[in-house]
Design an enzyme around this catalytic site. Sequence first.
Site, PDB file in Angstrom:
ATOM      1  N   HIS A 113       2.117   5.236   3.792  1.00 20.47           N
ATOM      2  CA  HIS A 113       3.115   6.305   3.661  1.00 20.47           C
ATOM      3  C   HIS A 113       4.441   5.851   4.264  1.00 20.47           C
ATOM      4  O   HIS A 113       4.810   6.237   5.372  1.00 20.47           O
ATOM      5  CB  HIS A 113       2.609   7.588   4.320  1.00 20.47           C
ATOM      6  CG  HIS A 113       1.485   8.226   3.571  1.00 20.47           C
ATOM      7  ND1 HIS A 113       0.159   8.090   3.953  1.00 20.47           N
ATOM      8  CD2 HIS A 113       1.485   8.983   2.440  1.00 20.47           C
ATOM      9  CE1 HIS A 113      -0.610   8.753   3.096  1.00 20.47           C
ATOM     10  NE2 HIS A 113       0.167   9.296   2.172  1.00 20.47           N
ATOM     11  N   ARG A 116       8.618   2.420   0.752  1.00 23.95           N
ATOM     12  CA  ARG A 116       8.242   1.832  -0.535  1.00 23.95           C
ATOM     13  C   ARG A 116       7.388   2.815  -1.339  1.00 23.95           C
ATOM     14  O   ARG A 116       7.489   2.888  -2.565  1.00 23.95           O
ATOM     15  CB  ARG A 116       7.515   0.494  -0.343  1.00 23.95           C
ATOM     16  CG  ARG A 116       7.391  -0.300  -1.656  1.00 23.95           C
ATOM     17  CD  ARG A 116       6.740  -1.667  -1.422  1.00 23.95           C
ATOM     18  NE  ARG A 116       7.506  -2.478  -0.506  1.00 23.95           N
ATOM     19  CZ  ARG A 116       8.555  -3.233  -0.865  1.00 23.95           C
ATOM     20  NH1 ARG A 116       8.928  -3.258  -2.131  1.00 23.95           N
ATOM     21  NH2 ARG A 116       9.197  -3.952   0.021  1.00 23.95           N
TER      22      ARG A 116
END
Length: 377
Positions: A113, A116
């Site tokens: 998380h 990206r």
Amino acid sequence: MKAVEIEKCHSDIKKLREEMPSMNNSHFMDDKKKLTSRRDVPSYPKYHLSQETVEALRHPTFDVWQWEPNEMLSCLEHMYNDLDLVKGFNMNPITLKRWLLCIHDNYQVNPFHNFRHCFCVTQMMYSMICLCSLQEIFTQVDILILMTAAVCHDLQHPGYNNTYQINARTELAVRYNDISLLENHHCAVAFQIFSQPDCNIFSTFDAEAFKQIRQGIITLILATDMARHGEILDSFKHKVDRFDFSDEEHVTCLKMVLIKCCDISNEVRPMEVAEPWVDCLLEEYFMQSDREKAESLPVAPFMDREKVTKPTAQIGFIKFVLIPMFETVMKLFPQIEVMIQPLRESRDRYEELKQIDDAMNEVQKKKSENLTMGKKK
């Protein structure tokens, strides 16, 4: 280059594994610095997007591992311009840049998380808008809500899920009464950022329009809580056969399903792009389960490094979550067949890998039994 990027990812994960247990994940709202726009940096280093990249961005096959943060920021900026959200809503381009920089700064350095992942989800939303010609169906405000919710949907994610937060009785669990607490936090951070004039890409909207946009973004981000998956998909299934694009309730439900599709869409991508994400997700799961064991908290079997493998983690998720959801959306948009085929191929590949693992485990079991029998003799 892809191999080097993936190896760097593995190295970063190893470093994170060593560092994260000592990190305090309860006081996200205390970090006011990250929520302040960088007025001294009105622009990130501009990356010139080639025509090849511009075209590739419009497809689910886009390789998200090739890009540095400033390049991903440039790609996000391009998406907003290409969808005519900047000119169409008279956004200040510098405000858009400052907002995107602030968004980047408010994604944590987690194995999965992270920024990206934010880029990955937003690019998939952009590709679905293009693939399904959603601009011909939705209003531009709806397109703005879809894109912005995707950008903001995991802001300040701590790398430990709702279950951990609730069981550990963290500050977030107390604040949000154990209800979609991370998703509520992502929304709160998003609108703290928007509350700063230098980052408010909605400054040209009147109060009523902003209220509509705010409610739309909150609704979509809250829909990404997987605890609500069955409820949301069932609601959509009841509407899809008699779907009415003029019905606001139907359209809202569709938007909720679209962001859910994008949020968990890694397996839609080519295998060489999708598989590293499985490693990242499992590493985040394992860090959580290790911490849960250390704190004597309940551990979910699918997050336990001693019980889960890559094939067992993916097969059920692809078969019972991803494929049914994408097949339901395909009833409205037959174009997404190109997204479902990779899911079926991924399911088949992981089932083959599981058969190989099972066979090897059986061989190992027999060897152990034979050794035990030999010792008894």
